[in-house]
Design a protein around this motif. Sequence first.
Motif, mmCIF file in Angstrom:
data_model
loop_
_atom_site.group_PDB
_atom_site.id
_atom_site.type_symbol
_atom_site.label_atom_id
_atom_site.label_comp_id
_atom_site.label_asym_id
_atom_site.label_seq_id
_atom_site.Cartn_x
_atom_site.Cartn_y
_atom_site.Cartn_z
ATOM 1 N N PRO A 162 -22.853 35.331 -21.592
ATOM 2 C CA PRO A 162 -21.741 34.837 -22.646
ATOM 3 C C PRO A 162 -21.784 34.780 -24.033
ATOM 4 O O PRO A 162 -20.963 35.264 -24.833
ATOM 5 C CB PRO A 162 -21.378 33.320 -22.051
ATOM 6 C CG PRO A 162 -22.689 32.979 -21.522
ATOM 7 C CD PRO A 162 -23.187 34.053 -21.004
ATOM 8 N N TYR A 163 -23.066 34.757 -24.689
ATOM 9 C CA TYR A 163 -23.605 34.888 -25.949
ATOM 10 C C TYR A 163 -23.209 36.247 -26.530
ATOM 11 O O TYR A 163 -22.472 36.413 -27.455
ATOM 12 C CB TYR A 163 -24.886 34.504 -26.381
ATOM 13 C CG TYR A 163 -24.982 34.561 -27.808
ATOM 14 C CD1 TYR A 163 -24.739 33.799 -28.789
ATOM 15 C CD2 TYR A 163 -26.098 35.683 -28.217
ATOM 16 C CE1 TYR A 163 -25.138 34.120 -30.056
ATOM 17 C CE2 TYR A 163 -26.535 36.111 -29.245
ATOM 18 C CZ TYR A 163 -25.948 35.379 -30.398
ATOM 19 O OH TYR A 163 -26.199 35.408 -31.881
ATOM 20 N N PHE A 164 -23.546 37.297 -25.776
ATOM 21 C CA PHE A 164 -23.282 38.747 -26.268
ATOM 22 C C PHE A 164 -21.908 38.979 -26.123
ATOM 23 O O PHE A 164 -21.525 39.752 -26.581
ATOM 24 C CB PHE A 164 -24.178 39.640 -25.485
ATOM 25 C CG PHE A 164 -25.732 39.279 -25.816
ATOM 26 C CD1 PHE A 164 -26.044 39.724 -27.118
ATOM 27 C CD2 PHE A 164 -26.696 38.562 -24.942
ATOM 28 C CE1 PHE A 164 -27.482 39.406 -27.498
ATOM 29 C CE2 PHE A 164 -27.832 38.595 -25.443
ATOM 30 C CZ PHE A 164 -28.487 38.805 -26.294
ATOM 31 N N ALA A 170 -18.610 19.796 -22.018
ATOM 32 C CA ALA A 170 -19.711 19.013 -22.552
ATOM 33 C C ALA A 170 -21.132 19.748 -22.547
ATOM 34 O O ALA A 170 -22.043 19.234 -22.836
ATOM 35 C CB ALA A 170 -19.685 17.827 -21.821
ATOM 36 N N GLY A 171 -20.854 21.121 -22.545
ATOM 37 C CA GLY A 171 -22.217 21.933 -22.263
ATOM 38 C C GLY A 171 -23.061 21.760 -23.396
ATOM 39 O O GLY A 171 -24.284 21.772 -23.482
ATOM 40 N N LEU A 202 -14.541 30.484 -18.277
ATOM 41 C CA LEU A 202 -15.007 31.894 -18.618
ATOM 42 C C LEU A 202 -16.554 31.987 -19.064
ATOM 43 O O LEU A 202 -17.278 32.631 -18.425
ATOM 44 C CB LEU A 202 -14.026 32.530 -19.740
ATOM 45 C CG LEU A 202 -14.402 33.927 -20.187
ATOM 46 C CD1 LEU A 202 -14.308 34.906 -18.933
ATOM 47 C CD2 LEU A 202 -13.439 34.270 -21.189
ATOM 48 N N ALA A 203 -16.940 30.975 -19.861
ATOM 49 C CA ALA A 203 -18.250 31.023 -20.232
ATOM 50 C C ALA A 203 -19.346 30.893 -18.911
ATOM 51 O O ALA A 203 -20.367 31.693 -19.057
ATOM 52 C CB ALA A 203 -18.691 30.285 -21.226
ATOM 53 N N GLY A 204 -18.719 29.925 -18.089
ATOM 54 C CA GLY A 204 -19.708 29.791 -16.923
ATOM 55 C C GLY A 204 -19.824 30.910 -15.907
ATOM 56 O O GLY A 204 -20.893 31.067 -15.151
ATOM 57 N N SER A 205 -18.706 31.841 -15.994
ATOM 58 C CA SER A 205 -18.612 32.851 -14.876
ATOM 59 C C SER A 205 -19.281 34.117 -15.629
ATOM 60 O O SER A 205 -19.455 35.068 -14.869
ATOM 61 C CB SER A 205 -17.156 33.341 -14.758
ATOM 62 O OG SER A 205 -16.646 33.653 -15.828
ATOM 63 N N LEU A 258 -28.803 29.219 -21.304
ATOM 64 C CA LEU A 258 -28.064 27.851 -21.726
ATOM 65 C C LEU A 258 -26.756 28.014 -21.758
ATOM 66 O O LEU A 258 -25.866 27.367 -21.112
ATOM 67 C CB LEU A 258 -28.714 27.681 -23.197
ATOM 68 C CG LEU A 258 -29.929 26.812 -23.275
ATOM 69 C CD1 LEU A 258 -30.306 26.402 -24.577
ATOM 70 C CD2 LEU A 258 -30.100 25.927 -22.246
ATOM 71 N N PRO A 259 -25.782 29.164 -22.338
ATOM 72 C CA PRO A 259 -24.501 29.079 -22.449
ATOM 73 C C PRO A 259 -23.921 29.071 -21.217
ATOM 74 O O PRO A 259 -22.949 28.323 -20.874
ATOM 75 C CB PRO A 259 -24.442 30.466 -23.465
ATOM 76 C CG PRO A 259 -25.573 30.751 -24.094
ATOM 77 C CD PRO A 259 -26.813 30.154 -23.186
#
Length: 363
Positions: A251-253, A39-40, A244-247, A28-29
Motif C-alpha cells: 500500500p505504501y508504494f 486505528a492502524g 483498500l490498504a489492507g487488501s 506495517l501499512p
Amino acid sequence: MKAQDRFSLNQLLALCSMLVLTPALRLLPGASARLAGRAGWLSVLTALPFVAAYAAFLWHFQSLRLSDETLPSLWQRALGARVGALTLAAAALWLLFYAGFTLRAGAERLVTTVFPLASRRTLPLPLALIAAVAGAGEARRLCRVAKLVLPLLIGTILLTLAFSLPELHKANLLPLGLRAFPRVLRGSLPTFDAAALALSCLFFLSDGLTAPGRRSSVFIRIALLGILMSLLVAAVIGALGHELAGSLTRPYFTLVRTLVFFYSLERIEALIVALWLFADFLLLATLMLIARRCLAPLWKRPADSPWLKLLCGALPPLLAVLLAPEAEAYAQLSRQIVPAVNLVVCLLMIPGVYVVGRLRKRL
C-alpha cells in the motif's frame, strides 16, 4: 572479533534503523490496516512500550559478556558448548532463510511496481551477489554505509508524507472508540515483529562496540522510528482507507504512485523502489554476516573461513529462487509464516537462552 572491526553505538543504531525499514514497509501499512482498521496508525505507537521492553532485555543480556567475550561465546556459556553451538546454528539457519525470503520479497516488489515482465527467479541474483560480498566482510563497513544512506531513505519517507497530506481524509482515521482497543493491540504485532528482527541483529553485533554506550540512545531511536512509521501508516490509511490498504500487497508504494511532486514530477515510485534496494542490501549482508558468526562454533572454524562465507552467501539466493513461485504461496509466506517464525525465534529462543543460563548460574 577483530580489533579493527569496531564501531560506535551511533553507527550500529544507524545500521539497525536501516534493517527495520525493509520488514516495516512490507508489513506495517497493510497488516496494521487489516488487524486494527482505521486505528492502524495508533497500533504502531501502542507497540513501542513492548519494543522498548524487549530492547532493555537484550541490552541487559549482552551486558553480561565477559571482557573480550563474543556473543556466540556468551550464548555457549549460557547453554554449554555443544548445545550452544547447535542452537546458534539453528538461529543462523533462520537468519539465512530470512535473507532468502528478503531476496524473494524484493524481487516481488520490483516486479509488481516497476518491472512487470521480469523474472522473479533471476531478478534478485545481482543484489544477492553484492550482499554476499559485503556480508563476507566486516560489520564496521556495513555500519558506515548505513550511516551514509539512512538520511536519504528517511528524507524520502518524509517527502512522501508531506506530499500525501492533501490526499488524507479525516474520516479514514477518526473517530476511534474504546471498542477499537483490542484491535489496536492485535495490530501492534506487525510493528513488534519488524522491530524484534532489527533489535536481535543489534544484540548479535553488540560485541563489536568500541564503548558500551547509553541504553537511552536505543530508546530514543525506537521512539523516533516508531513515530515515523506511525505517520507513514496514517498517511496510507488516511489516503486509501483501511479496507483498500489492507487488501493491497504494497500500500505504501500504491500511495506513492498517486502522488505528484512539485506539480510536474509523476510516477516517482520507480525511484523510491530503487532506493529501497539499499535497505534490502544492508539487511541481506547483515543477516549473512551474523549467520556466519553463529555457524562458526558448530563448524569449528573461524568466522572468516572461506567455506562459511561461501555457504552463507550461496544459500539465500538459492532459497530465493525456490521459495513461493506462485503469488498465493508468497502472500501466505509473507503475511503468516515468516512473521510467526520470527516472533518464535525472538521471543522464545533468545530469552530461553538467557533463562537457561540464569537457572544454571552461568550468567
